[in-house]
Design a protein around this motif. Structure first.
Motif, short mmCIF file in Angstrom:
data_model
loop_
_atom_site.label_atom_id
_atom_site.label_comp_id
_atom_site.label_asym_id
_atom_site.label_seq_id
_atom_site.Cartn_x
_atom_site.Cartn_y
_atom_site.Cartn_z
N SER A 67 0.85 -1.19 0.00
CA SER A 67 0.00 0.00 0.00
C SER A 67 0.88 1.24 0.00
O SER A 67 2.05 1.21 0.42
N GLY A 68 0.34 2.32 -0.47
CA GLY A 68 1.08 3.58 -0.50
C GLY A 68 0.13 4.72 -0.77
O GLY A 68 -1.03 4.51 -1.17
N ALA A 69 0.59 5.93 -0.52
CA ALA A 69 -0.27 7.09 -0.72
C ALA A 69 0.58 8.34 -0.97
O ALA A 69 1.72 8.45 -0.50
N TYR A 70 0.01 9.22 -1.72
CA TYR A 70 0.60 10.55 -1.95
C TYR A 70 -0.49 11.56 -1.64
O TYR A 70 -1.60 11.48 -2.20
N MET A 71 -0.21 12.52 -0.74
CA MET A 71 -1.24 13.42 -0.25
C MET A 71 -0.78 14.87 -0.36
O MET A 71 0.39 15.18 -0.09
N PHE A 72 -1.71 15.72 -0.77
CA PHE A 72 -1.49 17.17 -0.71
C PHE A 72 -1.97 17.65 0.66
O PHE A 72 -3.03 17.22 1.14
N LEU A 73 -1.20 18.52 1.28
CA LEU A 73 -1.54 19.04 2.59
C LEU A 73 -1.83 20.53 2.51
O LEU A 73 -1.20 21.28 1.74
N THR A 74 -2.78 20.98 3.31
CA THR A 74 -3.02 22.43 3.42
C THR A 74 -1.95 23.04 4.31
O THR A 74 -1.22 22.34 5.03
N SER A 75 -1.84 24.32 4.26
CA SER A 75 -0.86 25.01 5.11
C SER A 75 -1.39 25.06 6.53
O SER A 75 -2.40 25.75 6.81
N PRO A 76 -0.78 24.36 7.44
CA PRO A 76 -1.33 24.31 8.79
C PRO A 76 -0.97 25.57 9.60
O PRO A 76 0.07 26.19 9.38
#
Length: 438
Positions: A67-76
């Motif tokens: 399994s694997g994932a690539y995620m975009f994150l918002t600016s925290p």
């Protein structure tokens, strides 16, 4: 020239198509076994059972997952209170906008409460049961082919005898017409003879229709074109047939019948299924291993995270849920046991019935042989008396009908005893072996 050659080829093919196809009973059985649709169904069932067995064997193999994932994150918005002030009362902290991770794991089953073992055992028994079903179906196909072959023999014999009788009746009509013209025979007697001829013509039409249906039926069994003209070998219907004692066939049935074997194998499969379901009461143990990696820009980079160990899994709900599943499996096993007892009784009754039918067929051959001799002599005497005006025309016609009926009945009896004998072998489970030995 080309046109003449083409016409000649068409005529040749037409003549060839009309030629009867010599057919021995063994050849008919061979073709039926090759083209039986029921056996093709059984073959598919065997392949399905083999697939189920392979599926059960595959349960011993390890499970592997990736399994694997690539995620975009918002600016925290992060306000980290550290107890130290940086002028603005907050510390500088990275603000990642993406993250990635990947994982791989392998689980090798070591112990699963014997569910895998008994699942494989059950699948093996079911595969063998499917093969036994196919063997039983082979015997049914052989018997159905023999019966169709015998019916064809009956139909051909009936057409032949009725045709011969029709020719004699038509000749008698001509003779009676001459006698009636000369005033030596009453008009009413001539009409009676002509009526009988018409009835024989109708009987011939019915016999020919039965023959066509018998040929279509056998052709379909053998996978031949419907309109193929068949010429069966009649020598086998003249050979005497004898049977052993009835107890011999009962013993052979319990040793050789494939349906008994199939049911016995299904009972073993049901027993294995009970043990497999009981495995729900036990935990599952497996050897586990894995690899993980992750990356968050400006914050985290993790690689070569590996693990190996032993995993234990136990479903506490099985303590109260498995009871119903086990009860169902045991009920299925009891149902098969009851079916075995019913089948045993059915086999004993069927063999007794088949054996008595064979004895009756033997006696019928003897009686019909005497009946033909008697009817032939009776017709000869009656005809001589009629020629001398000692009996009526009605008596002559009745004697002719009795002779025809006795001849047809004898030919039917010859076919019936072959059918009865092979039915006895089929009930004893030795019909396939008997055909293989020829």
């Amino acid at each position: 020239m080309a046109l003449c050659l083409g016409l000649a080829m068409i005529c040749s093919l037409a003549v060839h198509a009309q030629n009867p196809m010599p057919l021995a009973m063994d050849k008919a059985i061979e073709l039926s076994l090759q083209n039986s649709k029921q056996l093709k169904v059984n073959k598919a069932k065997i392949e399905a059972a083999t697939g189920q067995l392979k599926h059960a064997l595959d349960n011993r193999l390890p499970d592997a997952k990736i399994s694997g994932a690539y995620m975009f994150l918002t600016s925290p918005n992060i306000d980290l209170k550290t107890g130290e002030s940086n002028g603005g009362g907050s510390s500088a902290f990275p603000r990642p906008n993406q993250a990635m991770y990947g994982m791989a794991s392998v689980n090798m089953p070591l112990y699963s409460g014997l569910k895998i073992r008994y699942g494989i055992e059950s699948a093996k028994f079911l595969e063998k049961a499917a093969e036994a079903d196919a063997g039983y179906s082979k015997e049914e196909v052989i018997l159905n082919t023999i019966n169709a072959y015998c019916n064809l023999y009956k139909s051909i014999s009936a057409v032949k005898l009725v045709t011969e009788n029709l020719g004699q009746s038509q000749q008698r009509d001509k003779d009676f017409q001459n006698l009636e013209k000369n005033g030596l025979l009453a008009r009413n007697d001539l009409l009676k003879a002509q009526l009988q001829t018409a009835n024989i013509e109708l009987a011939l039409v019915n016999a020919e229709n039965n023959l066509k249906l018998a040929m279509v039926s056998l052709n379909l069994m053998m996978g031949l074109p419907d309109q193929t003209i068949l010429q069966p070998d009649t020598t086998g219907f003249e050979q005497p047939l004898t049977a052993a004692g009835i107890e011999t066939y009962v013993q052979q049935a319990f040793s050789n019948r494939k349906d008994i074997e199939a049911l016995s194998l299904r009972k073993k499969a049901a027993g294995a299924e009970v043990n497999a379901v009981k495995g729900e009461y036990y935990p599952s143990i497996g050897l586990t291993g894995g690899y993980a990696a992750g990356y968050i820009p400006k914050l985290l980079t993790a690689t070569n995270i590996m693990n190996i160990g032993v995993g234990l899994q136990y479903n506490l709900g099985s303590l109260w849920k498995a009871k119903s599943t086990i009860a169902i499996a045991k009920a299925n096993e009891k149902e098969i046991e009851a079916s075995q007892e019913m089948l045993n009784d059915h086999i004993k009754l069927s063999i007794n019935k088949a054996y008595l039918n064979f004895l009756s067929a033997q006696k019928r051959i003897e009686v019909q042989g005497k009946s033909v001799i008697n009817a032939t002599e009776n017709y000869r005497i009656t005809k001589n008396k009629h020629d001398n005006n000692l009996v009526t025309t009605t008596e002559l016609l009745d004697a002719n009908v009795a002779l025809l009926e006795s001849q047809i009945a004898l030919e039917e009896a010859k076919a019936d005893i072959v059918m009865a004998y092979n039915s006895l072998l089929e009930q004893a489970g030795i019909l396939l072996n008997n055909q293989s030995a020829k």
